[in-house]
Design a protein around this motif. Structure first.
Motif, PDB file in Angstrom:
ATOM      1  N   UNK A 129       0.834  -1.206   0.000  1.00 27.28           N
ATOM      2  CA  UNK A 129       0.000   0.000   0.000  1.00 27.28           C
ATOM      3  C   UNK A 129       0.867   1.254   0.000  1.00 27.28           C
ATOM      4  N   UNK A 130       0.808   2.007  -1.084  1.00 26.34           N
ATOM      5  CA  UNK A 130       1.581   3.253  -1.185  1.00 26.34           C
ATOM      6  C   UNK A 130       0.655   4.421  -0.890  1.00 26.34           C
ATOM      7  N   UNK A 131       0.917   5.073   0.242  1.00 21.16           N
ATOM      8  CA  UNK A 131       0.025   6.136   0.712  1.00 21.16           C
ATOM      9  C   UNK A 131       0.523   7.476   0.191  1.00 21.16           C
ATOM     10  N   UNK A 167       7.170   6.828  -8.547  1.00 23.80           N
ATOM     11  CA  UNK A 167       7.295   5.783  -9.563  1.00 23.80           C
ATOM     12  C   UNK A 167       8.346   4.750  -9.149  1.00 23.80           C
ATOM     13  N   UNK A 168       9.469   5.257  -8.631  1.00 28.63           N
ATOM     14  CA  UNK A 168      10.540   4.365  -8.195  1.00 28.63           C
ATOM     15  C   UNK A 168      10.032   3.389  -7.124  1.00 28.63           C
ATOM     16  N   UNK A 169       9.280   3.938  -6.154  1.00 31.42           N
ATOM     17  CA  UNK A 169       8.726   3.092  -5.092  1.00 31.42           C
ATOM     18  C   UNK A 169       7.784   2.049  -5.681  1.00 31.42           C
ATOM     19  N   UNK A 170       6.956   2.483  -6.626  1.00 24.37           N
ATOM     20  CA  UNK A 170       6.008   1.544  -7.246  1.00 24.37           C
ATOM     21  C   UNK A 170       6.727   0.433  -8.005  1.00 24.37           C
ATOM     22  N   UNK A 171       7.824   0.814  -8.650  1.00 24.04           N
ATOM     23  CA  UNK A 171       8.563  -0.189  -9.428  1.00 24.04           C
ATOM     24  C   UNK A 171       9.321  -1.140  -8.507  1.00 24.04           C
TER      25      UNK A 171
END
Ligand code: ADP
Ligand code: ZN
Length: 430
Positions: A129-131, A167-171
């Motif tokens: 979960x990215x808040x 984006x980096x965190x999502x990747x």
């Protein structure tokens, strides 16, 4: 999927009995500890024992935004200082802030309601979960954070903005669920496009909780398409714990309001009288479980309706229709009442329109709507731009009954805010 099936599907009779008992306890609690309510209740001539049915709720006084500001900083606190655990303020941009206090029980309850809502949308311990909401005094990020931890997903407290890092965190961490404002979600979609990222191919995103500001079904559609996610409308306000008041289930036909924690009424904003079910009015909320700062009949200023009938998901808690704006959002232009959401609905329904817009009011009563063009899928040929412009003017005129100027601008050229979007600039000298 249910977090607490028993309470989420409780039959109406038991749910209403529970509400009545908790309402009486709440009145006793404030009558014993909050001078503001002692006066208000005495003025209205009501005591907890006078409340014999939920209809008697109408005998209680309203609490307004002005009351919260007037009693700032601690006037509505109902527990001893030693029991206060956390302070939030509302993100309001004008005047004094509103201070909202939480006891340990309130922090737990707020997380519990988020856990229900996230589980309802299908979030599990396997999710990342990215808040992307603002951390800090604002309730939006922290309350959701605690709820997500309760569910047991991996939580990334990213905060808003900094698209490159998002984006980096999502990747790197394969985020599957995000919590984001609609305006930033649309902006971020544009960022991904500019980097040549196709979310369906390159990312693991599957769901987005989107709220904190009004948006239309058309915008939901745009976000779902551009980010490759299911969008769940999520409603809350700091005065009522923050997010978690009402969230959508997979049927996406209104947001279930957790009625064991809140009583909802929808009233005519002018008269304060209830409107029939299904009709739009101002949402009024009463807290039923809050310890540190219970609030009776709070005039939220948010415009919505109670959705008639029951939901196919089996939850008995009633649903709120999409919030279309606030009673104080209304713009009066040349004597006509206009809500920014009416404009958004027209714009976001057009595929040639991009992801951002701004309403500027000038001079005596001139309205200009600045509209970003879609970066892809629109060739930008001058005759097409001219045709689009006049199409937008005539669609807006049909919707808002006044003829605005329309300025088409390139994608990404209008200002974006990290928190809530500022959709209207009013420079009028009226
Ligand atoms: P502020 O009142 O300063 O904006 P909050 O951060 O408490 O402070 O914001 C709550 C408000 O945000 C709500 O009263 C409502 O107007 C708006 N809001 C929150 N979620 C939604 C949503 N899903 N749809 C529309 N509006 C929303
Ligand atoms: Zn449902």
């Amino acid at each position: 999927m249910f977090w607490d099936k028993e309470i989420e599907t409780l039959d109406r009779g038991s749910l209403e009995r529970l509400q009545l008992g908790r309402l009486r306890e709440t009145i006793e609690h404030v009558a014993a500890h909050v001078p503001f309510y002692q006066h208000k209740l005495a003025e209205a001539g009501v005591e907890a024992t006078d409340i014999r049915s939920l209809d008697d709720l109408r005998r209680l006084p309203f609490t307004t935004n002005a009351d919260l500001r007037a009693t700032y900083p601690r006037g509505l606190v109902a527990t001893p200082p030693g029991e206060l655990l956390r302070l939030h303020t509302s993100s309001g941009t004008t005047g004094k802030p509103k201070a909202l206090f939480f006891s340990r029980g309130d922090v737990d309850n707020a997380a519990e309601l988020i856990a229900r809502a996230m589980t309802m949308a299908g979030v599990t311990t396997d999710d990342v979960f990215q808040n992307m909401m603002t951390y800090g005094l604002f309730t939006g990020a922290l309350v959701m954070h605690y709820g997500a931890e309760k569910v047991g997903c991996l939580v990334i407290p990213a905060g808003p903005g900094n698209s490159e890092r998002q984006l980096l965190l999502m990747q790197d961490f394969r985020s599957t669920v995000v919590h984001v404002t609609p305006s930033y979600a649309l902006y971020f979609a544009g960022y991904l496009e500019s980097k040549g990222i196709d979310p369906r191919r390159d990312l693991a995103l599957r769901k987005a909780f989107v709220g904190a500001e009004p948006y239309t079904e058309e915008s939901r559609g745009k976000i779902e398409k551009a980010l490759g996610v299911e969008v769940y409308n999520s409603y809350g306000l700091s005065e009522m714990n923050g997010p978690g008041v009402a969230f959508e289930c997979p049927h996406q036909s209104g947001m279930h309001l957790w009625e064991d924690h809140f009583i909802a009424e929808v009233v005519d904003p002018q008269t304060g009288e209830p409107v029939p079910e299904g009709e739009c009015g101002e949402l009024v909320l009463t807290t039923l479980c809050r310890e540190a700062m219970p609030i009776l009949r709070y005039r939220t200023r948010d415009i919505t309706a109670l959705v008639p009938g029951t939901c196919a998901c089996g939850r008995s808690h009633r649903r709120l229709a999409r919030i279309t704006g606030r009673t104080d959002d209304v713009l009066v232009v040349r004597g006509v009442n206009i809500y920014p959401q009416q404009i958004e609905q027209v714009l976001m329904g057009l595929p040639q329109v991009g992801r951002n817009y701004l309403i500027v009011l000038d001079g005596l009563d001139e309205m200009t709507v600045k509209v970003e063009l879609a970066g892809s899928g629109f060739d930008g040929r001058i005759e097409h731009v001219v045709r689009l412009q006049s199409e937008i003017v005539s669609r807006l005129r049909a919707e808002i009954l006044t003829k605005p100027k329309v300025e088409l601008v390139p994608e990404g050229s209008l200002p974006v805010s990290e928190g809530k979007a500022k959709r209207v600039i009013d420079n009028r000298k009226l």
